[in-house]
Motif scaffolding. Structure first.
Motif, PDB file in Angstrom:
ATOM      1  N   PRO A   1      28.576  13.725 -64.467  1.00  0.00           N
ATOM      2  CA  PRO A   1      29.972  13.593 -64.898  1.00  0.00           C
ATOM      3  C   PRO A   1      30.749  14.918 -64.832  1.00  0.00           C
ATOM      4  O   PRO A   1      31.931  14.930 -64.499  1.00  0.00           O
ATOM      5  CB  PRO A   1      29.861  13.098 -66.349  1.00  0.00           C
ATOM      6  N   ASP A   2      30.095  16.018 -65.148  1.00  0.00           N
ATOM      7  CA  ASP A   2      30.756  17.321 -65.138  1.00  0.00           C
ATOM      8  C   ASP A   2      30.557  18.080 -63.824  1.00  0.00           C
ATOM      9  O   ASP A   2      31.080  19.182 -63.660  1.00  0.00           O
ATOM     10  CB  ASP A   2      30.248  18.187 -66.291  1.00  0.00           C
ATOM     11  N   LEU A   3      29.759  17.509 -62.902  1.00  0.00           N
ATOM     12  CA  LEU A   3      29.464  18.129 -61.610  1.00  0.00           C
ATOM     13  C   LEU A   3      28.858  19.527 -61.767  1.00  0.00           C
ATOM     14  O   LEU A   3      29.223  20.466 -61.066  1.00  0.00           O
ATOM     15  CB  LEU A   3      30.714  18.182 -60.730  1.00  0.00           C
ATOM     16  N   LYS A   4      27.880  19.655 -62.691  1.00  0.00           N
ATOM     17  CA  LYS A   4      27.248  20.938 -62.965  1.00  0.00           C
ATOM     18  C   LYS A   4      25.730  20.835 -62.804  1.00  0.00           C
ATOM     19  O   LYS A   4      25.126  19.826 -63.180  1.00  0.00           O
ATOM     20  CB  LYS A   4      27.553  21.406 -64.386  1.00  0.00           C
ATOM     21  N   CYS A   5      25.155  21.892 -62.274  1.00  0.00           N
ATOM     22  CA  CYS A   5      23.712  21.960 -62.083  1.00  0.00           C
ATOM     23  C   CYS A   5      23.211  23.302 -62.608  1.00  0.00           C
ATOM     24  O   CYS A   5      23.814  24.345 -62.336  1.00  0.00           O
ATOM     25  CB  CYS A   5      23.391  21.835 -60.588  1.00  0.00           C
ATOM     26  N   ALA A   6      22.131  23.278 -63.356  1.00  0.00           N
ATOM     27  CA  ALA A   6      21.438  24.494 -63.777  1.00  0.00           C
ATOM     28  C   ALA A   6      20.031  24.402 -63.190  1.00  0.00           C
ATOM     29  O   ALA A   6      19.427  23.325 -63.168  1.00  0.00           O
ATOM     30  CB  ALA A   6      21.378  24.592 -65.294  1.00  0.00           C
ATOM     31  N   PHE A   7      19.508  25.530 -62.696  1.00  0.00           N
ATOM     32  CA  PHE A   7      18.201  25.475 -62.048  1.00  0.00           C
ATOM     33  C   PHE A   7      17.381  26.732 -62.287  1.00  0.00           C
ATOM     34  O   PHE A   7      17.928  27.789 -62.624  1.00  0.00           O
ATOM     35  CB  PHE A   7      18.363  25.254 -60.540  1.00  0.00           C
ATOM     36  N   GLN A   8      16.083  26.574 -62.092  1.00  0.00           N
ATOM     37  CA  GLN A   8      15.131  27.686 -62.099  1.00  0.00           C
ATOM     38  C   GLN A   8      14.118  27.418 -60.998  1.00  0.00           C
ATOM     39  O   GLN A   8      13.663  26.280 -60.825  1.00  0.00           O
ATOM     40  CB  GLN A   8      14.387  27.790 -63.422  1.00  0.00           C
ATOM     41  N   ILE A   9      13.771  28.471 -60.274  1.00  0.00           N
ATOM     42  CA  ILE A   9      12.718  28.389 -59.270  1.00  0.00           C
ATOM     43  C   ILE A   9      11.661  29.404 -59.667  1.00  0.00           C
ATOM     44  O   ILE A   9      11.926  30.609 -59.714  1.00  0.00           O
ATOM     45  CB  ILE A   9      13.258  28.676 -57.855  1.00  0.00           C
ATOM     46  N   SER A  10      10.483  28.897 -59.988  1.00  0.00           N
ATOM     47  CA  SER A  10       9.395  29.773 -60.414  1.00  0.00           C
ATOM     48  C   SER A  10       8.200  29.559 -59.497  1.00  0.00           C
ATOM     49  O   SER A  10       8.155  28.619 -58.718  1.00  0.00           O
ATOM     50  CB  SER A  10       9.023  29.502 -61.871  1.00  0.00           C
ATOM     51  N   GLY A  11       7.240  30.451 -59.611  1.00  0.00           N
ATOM     52  CA  GLY A  11       6.050  30.370 -58.783  1.00  0.00           C
ATOM     53  C   GLY A  11       4.802  30.329 -59.617  1.00  0.00           C
ATOM     54  O   GLY A  11       4.837  30.016 -60.812  1.00  0.00           O
ATOM     55  N   GLU A  12       3.705  30.668 -58.993  1.00  0.00           N
ATOM     56  CA  GLU A  12       2.427  30.752 -59.685  1.00  0.00           C
ATOM     57  C   GLU A  12       2.435  31.986 -60.587  1.00  0.00           C
ATOM     58  O   GLU A  12       3.188  32.925 -60.344  1.00  0.00           O
ATOM     59  CB  GLU A  12       1.301  30.849 -58.660  1.00  0.00           C
ATOM     60  N   PRO A  13       1.595  32.012 -61.599  1.00  0.00           N
ATOM     61  CA  PRO A  13       1.522  33.214 -62.432  1.00  0.00           C
ATOM     62  C   PRO A  13       1.212  34.448 -61.590  1.00  0.00           C
ATOM     63  O   PRO A  13       0.453  34.380 -60.627  1.00  0.00           O
ATOM     64  CB  PRO A  13       0.379  32.916 -63.397  1.00  0.00           C
ATOM     65  N   GLU A  14       1.838  35.563 -61.953  1.00  0.00           N
ATOM     66  CA  GLU A  14       1.621  36.805 -61.228  1.00  0.00           C
ATOM     67  C   GLU A  14       0.203  37.304 -61.481  1.00  0.00           C
ATOM     68  O   GLU A  14      -0.312  37.188 -62.593  1.00  0.00           O
ATOM     69  CB  GLU A  14       2.631  37.858 -61.668  1.00  0.00           C
TER      70      GLU A  14
END
Length: 144
Positions: free
Chosen positions: A110-123
Motif C-alpha cells: 500500500p505504501d510502495l516501500k521495501c526494507a531489505f538486508q542481504i547477509s551471508g555466512e558467518p565470518e
C-alpha cells in the motif's frame, strides 16, 4: 541459465532468483509481506564481467537488482511503472563470487516501500554472526 557471454559470464539476476530457495514467504491481506530467500552468487554472473578483473566483486547495483527483481518475482510488483528512490542503502562488506546469501525483505505494497538486508555466512573466526553485505530502504513513487 542464459547463454555464455564473452569471457564465460552467463548467469543473470533472474537466474539466481529462479535457483533460490525461499525460506519464508508471507503475504498478508493488509498488503505488508515478507520474504527470506537463500541464494548463491555464482562466479559466472554477468555482473562480474569487468567488475573488477583479477579481483571480482558483486556490484552494489546488482544487489539492488536482486531486491527489485525479487519484488517482481515473488509479489508480482511491476516496478517498471514507478520511479524508485533510495533514501537509505549501505554496503558494509563486499560480496565475492561463490558467496551464499540470504535476502530478507519486507514489502509494504500500500505504501510502495521495501526494507531489505542481504547477509551471508558467518565470518571466519566470528562468534557465528552473519556478515552483513547490504541493507536499505526503497520507496517507489507513481510516475507523474
Amino acid at each position: 541459465m542464459t547463454e555464455n557471454a564473452p569471457g564465460g559470464y552467463a548467469r543473470t539476476t533472474q537466474d539466481v532468483i529462479n535457483a533460490a530457495i525461499p525460506e519464508t514467504l508471507d503475504c498478508h491481506p493488509d498488503g505488508v509481506s515478507s520474504l527470506t530467500l537463500k541464494c548463491r552468487i555464482e562466479p559466472d554472473m554477468v555482473w562480474f564481467n569487468g567488475h573488477f578483473p583479477g579481483n571480482p566483486v558483486y556490484p552494489g547495483v546488482a544487489a539492488l537488482d536482486l531486491v527489485v527483481r525479487s519484488l517482481r518475482h515473488f509479489f508480482s510488483f511491476d516496478s517498471e511503472s514507478f520511479i524508485m528512490t533510495i533514501p537509505q542503502m549501505k554496503f558494509p562488506n563486499p560480496v565475492f563470487p561463490g558467496t551464499a546469501l540470504r535476502l530478507s525483505l519486507t514489502w509494504n505494497a500500500p505504501d510502495l516501500k521495501c526494507a531489505f538486508q542481504i547477509s551471508g555466512e558467518p565470518e571466519p573466526g566470528s562468534s557465528g554472526s552473519p556478515a552483513m553485505h547490504a541493507s536499505g530502504k526503497i520507496i517507489f513513487l507513481r510516475e507523474l
